[in-house]
Design an enzyme around this catalytic site. Structure first.
Site, PDB file in Angstrom:
ATOM      1  N   LYS A 101       0.873  -1.172   0.000  1.00  0.00           N
ATOM      2  CA  LYS A 101       0.000   0.000   0.000  1.00  0.00           C
ATOM      3  C   LYS A 101       0.911   1.223   0.000  1.00  0.00           C
ATOM      4  CE  LYS A 101      -4.132   1.920   2.113  1.00  0.00           C
ATOM      5  NZ  LYS A 101      -4.899   2.200   3.315  1.00  0.00           N
ATOM      6  N   GLY A 131      -9.876  -3.221   0.895  1.00  0.00           N
ATOM      7  CA  GLY A 131      -9.646  -1.818   1.251  1.00  0.00           C
ATOM      8  C   GLY A 131      -8.344  -1.278   0.700  1.00  0.00           C
ATOM      9  N   LEU A 133      -6.825  -2.162  -2.154  1.00  0.00           N
ATOM     10  CA  LEU A 133      -6.993  -1.904  -3.597  1.00  0.00           C
ATOM     11  C   LEU A 133      -7.852  -0.667  -3.835  1.00  0.00           C
ATOM     12  CD1 LEU A 133      -8.912  -2.419  -6.312  1.00  0.00           C
ATOM     13  CD2 LEU A 133      -6.504  -3.013  -6.535  1.00  0.00           C
ATOM     14  N   ASP A 135      -8.447   1.842  -1.823  1.00  0.00           N
ATOM     15  CA  ASP A 135      -7.745   3.056  -1.369  1.00  0.00           C
ATOM     16  C   ASP A 135      -6.705   3.498  -2.407  1.00  0.00           C
ATOM     17  OD1 ASP A 135      -9.167   3.211   0.979  1.00  0.00           O
ATOM     18  OD2 ASP A 135      -7.444   3.046   2.322  1.00  0.00           O
ATOM     19  N   THR A 156     -13.861  -7.426   0.368  1.00  0.00           N
ATOM     20  CA  THR A 156     -13.587  -7.898   1.732  1.00  0.00           C
ATOM     21  C   THR A 156     -14.643  -7.293   2.657  1.00  0.00           C
ATOM     22  OG1 THR A 156     -12.201  -5.996   2.232  1.00  0.00           O
ATOM     23  CG2 THR A 156     -11.078  -7.955   1.375  1.00  0.00           C
ATOM     24  N   LYS A 168     -12.500   8.544   1.868  1.00  0.00           N
ATOM     25  CA  LYS A 168     -11.045   8.676   2.025  1.00  0.00           C
ATOM     26  C   LYS A 168     -10.303   7.679   1.129  1.00  0.00           C
ATOM     27  CE  LYS A 168     -10.703   8.692   6.717  1.00  0.00           C
ATOM     28  NZ  LYS A 168     -10.202   9.155   8.024  1.00  0.00           N
ATOM     29  N   PHE A 195     -18.576 -12.077  -2.799  1.00  0.00           N
ATOM     30  CA  PHE A 195     -17.106 -12.118  -2.827  1.00  0.00           C
ATOM     31  C   PHE A 195     -16.528 -12.716  -1.538  1.00  0.00           C
ATOM     32  CE2 PHE A 195     -17.522  -8.853  -6.193  1.00  0.00           C
ATOM     33  CZ  PHE A 195     -16.652  -9.396  -7.123  1.00  0.00           C
ATOM     34  N   HIS A 297      -5.173  -4.727   9.608  1.00  0.00           N
ATOM     35  CA  HIS A 297      -5.710  -3.435  10.042  1.00  0.00           C
ATOM     36  C   HIS A 297      -6.727  -3.595  11.190  1.00  0.00           C
ATOM     37  CE1 HIS A 297      -7.151   0.661   9.830  1.00  0.00           C
ATOM     38  NE2 HIS A 297      -8.389   0.206   9.697  1.00  0.00           N
TER      39      HIS A 297
END
Ligand SMILES: NC(=O)c1ccc[n+]([C@@H]2O[C@H](COP(=O)([O-])OP(=O)(O)OC[C@H]3O[C@@H](n4cnc5c(N)ncnc54)[C@H](O)[C@@H]3O)[C@@H](O)[C@H]2O)c1
Ligand SMILES: O=C(CO)[C@@H](O)[C@H](O)[C@H](O)[C@H](O)COP(=O)(O)O
Ligand SMILES: [Zn+2]
Length: 414
Positions: A101, A131, A133, A135, A156, A168, A195, A297
């Site tokens: 990331k 998250g 990907l 972001d 996810t 964001k 998914f 996370h």
């Protein structure tokens, strides 16, 4: 005043020697979050018809950036869907996990946009993944030609209930979690729980941490649902395999998203820095980056919530009984309550200092009041943090004696 210029003579002032202008403008934001299970089933028209400004039609083309793991599990049916509807897609698989990331990944997405010769207004980029990907792609899209539309399809649980619903975007930079980023809503997010079928249980737990966050600060009812059905919906990966599981899974996900959007909506650009959804995100950015790649996370968020639950107990804002309920639910959801990073001298103090810089000089620390309510505090001390860590350790050892051997040495006094 010259008509149509966008500012008025009234804004023209003489400051010192020369003229000065003040320009003020408001920009409206509008985006949709649409639940659409089995989005890529050929008869599902949501993706074709829901993007109001840019409906997708046969003969159109699209650039798709997809998490490479998602591509290996779901790529065939996604390709078949677009083929079936006559949409020419360029699919770019991208490795997307916390270790990558970073800026390089953003640059890869920008390269793909250039190669595709993207039309910046009429060809929204599709981001399919977790998250990380979404972001990364959201960040790249917000930079490309100063902003190009994108559509999010989270794969996810964190993506479905959190990363996919706010505005964001961003990537990590050095040791800084999400240190680079923008506020850039996707035009639409489609929530497709199918998914989750291929997601491993650890990542389901990871998403449940963000749901538990919403419950702890906003809703005792949601907490009770996690208490009664959390283990079962986790094992079922929210697939609704029985009527009861479907009901509980629907209620948990839609309530978590609804509460999240209620919190985000009046404060999308975070002009107010007292954000209840920052609960669990005061110490966790530092803990997550310090332990990378050990903790996911949501796991780092859970460790933060465990310490702050102990803090609230010390302050008399939560009873020991309520704290026990929190720890028990977390544990049944497969989430950690302890990590030896908590014993690293000055880590929590440094984390708090960094957060204070993020929150304009004050702690603005959301703390639970019982279960389902919260308040903000600005007076947490280093000594209090050490006591909270000690209390957490003791509470967790008492509750789960079989796990005591997982604790490393406690050096919080060092
Ligand atoms: N923008 C926001 O508001 C916001 C909010 C919350 C979290 N986040 C960010 O989200 C990130 C965490 O996202 P995450 O938990 O989705 O992790 P992730 O994106 O790293 O995905 C987890 C893992 O699962 C794989 N994967 C994704 N979907 C899959 C599927 N359906 N089947 C099998 N494997 C799959 C991925 O390749 C990855 O290895 C963090 O970086 C966090 O900062 C952002
Ligand atoms: O802001 C949202 C979602 O948009 C929160 O739910 C989420 O927990 C955020 O990741 C935290 O608030 C952390 O934000 P930041 O430190 O990256 O600014
Ligand atoms: Zn988070």
């Amino acid at each position: 005043m010259r008509s149509g210029v966008g500012f008025s003579q009234g804004l023209r002032r003489k400051l010192g020697d020369g003229p000065a202008w003040t320009v003020e403008a408001l920009r409206q934001v509008r985006y949709q979050v649409i639940q659409s299970d089995n989005l890529f089933s050929p008869d599902n028209r949501h993706l074709l018809d829901s993007s109001e400004d840019t409906p997708l039609r046969s003969g159109d083309r699209r650039l798709i950036i997809i998490d490479s793991n998602v591509d290996s599990h779901h790529g065939d049916r996604i390709r078949h869907y677009f083929d079936h509807h006559g949409v020419a897609v360029t699919i770019v698989p991208l490795r997307a996990d916390e270790l990558v990331k970073e800026w390089d990944s953003v640059s890869r997405v920008v390269d793909a946009m250039n190669e595709f010769t993207l039309d910046r207004r009429r060809e929204p980029v599709l981001a399919i993944g977790g998250g990380v990907l979404t972001d990364i792609v959201g960040f790249a899209a917000s930079l490309y030609r100063r902003g190009t539309p994108y559509v999010r399809i989270p794969t996810t649980l964190v993506g479905l209930v959190d990363a996919g619903v706010g505005i964001k975007t961003g990537v990590n930079y050095g040791a800084g979690k999400n240190r680079l980023g923008t506020y850039a809503p996707a035009t639409v997010t489609f929530l497709d729980r199918s998914f989750l079928r291929t997601l491993d249980l650890r990542h389901i737990s990871n998403g449940l941490a963000e749901i538990l966050k919403m419950a702890l600060i906003r809703s005792e009812d949601l907490f009770a649902l996690l208490e009664s059905h959390g283990t079962a919906v986790r094992a079922d990966r929210f697939q609704g395999s029985t009527g009861e599981l479907a009901g509980a899974g629907d209620a948990i996900i839609s309530e978590a998203i609804h509460l999240m959007l209620e919190e985000l909506h009046p404060n999308l650009w975070e002009s107010v820095l007292e954000r209840s959804v920052d609960y669990g995100h005061t110490f966790s950015p530092t803990i997550e980056m310090h332990t990378l790649p050990e903790l996911l996370h949501g796991e780092a968020v859970m460790i933060d919530m465990a310490v702050t639950t102990a803090l609230a107990t010390l302050r008399g804002d939560m009873s020991e009984k309520q704290a026990e309920r929190v720890y028990t639910v977390a544990s049944t959801l497969g989430l950690p309550l302890w990590n030896d990073a908590l014993a690293v001298p000055s880590l929590l103090k440094d984390a708090l200092q960094d957060t204070v810089r993020h929150r304009d000089g004050q702690q603005r620390l959301p703390l639970p009041l019982g279960i389902g309510r919260h308040h903000f505090v600005n007076d947490v001390t280093e000594t209090e943090l050490r006591e909270a860590v000690r209390l957490l350790r003791r509470q967790v050892q008492d509750l789960f004696p079989a796990h005591a051997d997982r604790f490393g040495p406690l050096q919080v006094d060092a």
